[in-house]
Design an enzyme around this catalytic site. Structure first.
Site, PDB file in Angstrom:
ATOM      1  CB  SER A 152       5.277   4.976   4.116  1.00 45.21           C
ATOM      2  OG  SER A 152       5.727   5.983   4.990  1.00 45.21           O
ATOM      3  CG  ASP A 174      -2.597   3.054   6.983  1.00 43.72           C
ATOM      4  OD1 ASP A 174      -2.659   2.450   5.898  1.00 43.72           O
ATOM      5  OD2 ASP A 174      -3.380   3.975   7.286  1.00 43.72           O
ATOM      6  CG  ASN A 198      -1.711   1.223   1.434  1.00 38.94           C
ATOM      7  OD1 ASN A 198      -2.380   1.651   0.486  1.00 38.94           O
ATOM      8  ND2 ASN A 198      -1.720   1.808   2.634  1.00 38.94           N
ATOM      9  CG  HIS A 254      -0.430   5.862   4.775  1.00 34.54           C
ATOM     10  ND1 HIS A 254      -1.804   5.896   4.865  1.00 34.54           N
ATOM     11  CD2 HIS A 254       0.043   6.619   5.793  1.00 34.54           C
ATOM     12  CE1 HIS A 254      -2.155   6.636   5.903  1.00 34.54           C
ATOM     13  NE2 HIS A 254      -1.052   7.085   6.482  1.00 34.54           N
TER      14      HIS A 254
HETATM   15  C1  GAR Z   1      -2.583   9.075  -2.629  1.00 32.51           C
HETATM   16  O1  GAR Z   1      -2.135  10.268  -2.070  1.00 32.51           O
HETATM   17  C2  GAR Z   1      -2.326   7.915  -1.687  1.00 32.51           C
HETATM   18  O2  GAR Z   1      -1.125   8.048  -0.967  1.00 32.51           O
HETATM   19  C3  GAR Z   1      -3.506   7.998  -0.773  1.00 32.51           C
HETATM   20  O3  GAR Z   1      -4.593   8.307  -1.616  1.00 32.51           O
HETATM   21  C4  GAR Z   1      -4.111   9.074  -2.721  1.00 32.51           C
HETATM   22  C5  GAR Z   1      -4.589   8.409  -3.989  1.00 32.51           C
HETATM   23  O4  GAR Z   1      -4.383   9.245  -5.087  1.00 32.51           O
HETATM   24  N1  GAR Z   1      -3.737   6.776  -0.068  1.00 32.51           N
HETATM   25  C6  GAR Z   1      -4.261   6.724   1.143  1.00 32.51           C
HETATM   26  O5  GAR Z   1      -4.599   7.703   1.771  1.00 32.51           O
HETATM   27  C7  GAR Z   1      -4.422   5.327   1.697  1.00 32.51           C
HETATM   28  N2  GAR Z   1      -4.674   5.369   3.091  1.00 32.51           N
HETATM   29  P1  GAR Z   1      -4.499   8.690  -6.551  1.00 32.51           P
HETATM   30  O6  GAR Z   1      -5.879   8.039  -6.672  1.00 32.51           O
HETATM   31  O7  GAR Z   1      -4.380   9.896  -7.416  1.00 32.51           O
HETATM   32  O8  GAR Z   1      -3.389   7.704  -6.774  1.00 32.51           O
END
Ligand code: GAR
Length: 230
Positions: free
Chosen positions: A136, A145, A107, A109
């Site tokens: 991360s 997480d 994942n 994060h």
């Molecule tokens: C990203 O910033 C990712 O790190 C976060 O969601 C966004 C997805 O953006 N993930 C989380 O918060 C998971 N807990 P994207 O759809 O443009 O890739």
């Protein structure tokens, strides 16, 4: 050998796009077999446009989490992936689900884990007065997480950052971090054993840092050694 990836996403899919671009550019030796979402997501439209299987498994069409996860697991397993990549997948997965794919699911994060698990990571880093923030990539384990961290990207917090601006400045680093980490996972033996990451059969002492251990050209460069391309 070309690694088979399944990407799980819930939103716009920019990290998914970064993976697909790295594959297209030839430095990530992988194939994305499917993008799977728990809802309508722009990322699915992108996948379909590239001829990648785009699968929606709508949580709201399932009576409970167990039946949703059973559909999700069946779909994922059907693609026989080497790696399952959570790229903006916003649903918490049960221990049963995670256990089925333990050691093969990662994942991304938006925080320097173990800081700020869960939501609102950018606002929380600002509220705490942190000097640095980051992203991360970690193995997914039953603890939200909380799995061992493979790699991180860091950036300095600026005086005029607000949560939106910080997220916006972090995103391009995520787009390097995720494909660079996948390039590592698909080219070196990496194993999760008893909550410990083994890289080339050696315990990983700490997260690999983008720009240091994982460089901008996305090659893997072990800490302290000379880059093959340097
Ligand atoms: C990203 O910033 C990712 O790190 C976060 O969601 C966004 C997805 O953006 N993930 C989380 O918060 C998971 N807990 P994207 O759809 O443009 O890739």
């Amino acid at each position: 050998m070309t690694a088979r990836l399944v990407v799980l996403l819930s939103g716009r899919g920019t990290n998914f796009t970064a993976l697909q671009q790295a594959i297209h550019e030839g430095w990530l030796k992988a194939e994305i077999c499917a993008a799977i979402s728990d809802r309508d997501a722009a990322g699915l439209e992108l996948a379909a446009g590239w001829g990648i299987d785009a699968v929606r498994i709508d949580r709201r069409r399932h009576p409970d989490r167990a039946s949703f996860e059973s559909s999700l697991a069946a779909a994922v397993t059907g693609y026989a992936p080497d790696w399952i990549v959570l790229a903006g997948f916003m649903r918490v997965l049960s221990t049963d689900f995670v256990t089925q794919f333990l050691g093969r699911m990662i994942n991304i994060h938006p925080s320097l884990l173990p800081k700020y698990r869960g939501l609102d990571t950018h606002a929380r880093a600002l509220a705490a007065g942190d000097r640095d923030h980051g992203a991360s990539v970690h193995f997914v384990t039953p603890e939200l997480d909380g799995g061992p961290v493979l790699s991180q990207a860091r950036l300095a917090i600026l005086p005029d950052d607000d949560p939106e601006r910080l997220a916006e400045r972090l995103l391009p680093l995520e787009h390097q971090l995720l494909p660079a980490t996948m390039a590592l996972l698909t080219s070196k033996p990496v194993e999760l054993r008893h909550e410990q990451i083994l890289l080339d059969n050696q315990p990983l002492a700490g997260p690999l840092l983008l720009g240091h251990d994982l460089d901008d050209r996305r090659d893997f460069r072990p800490r302290g050694s000379v880059s093959e391309h340097g």
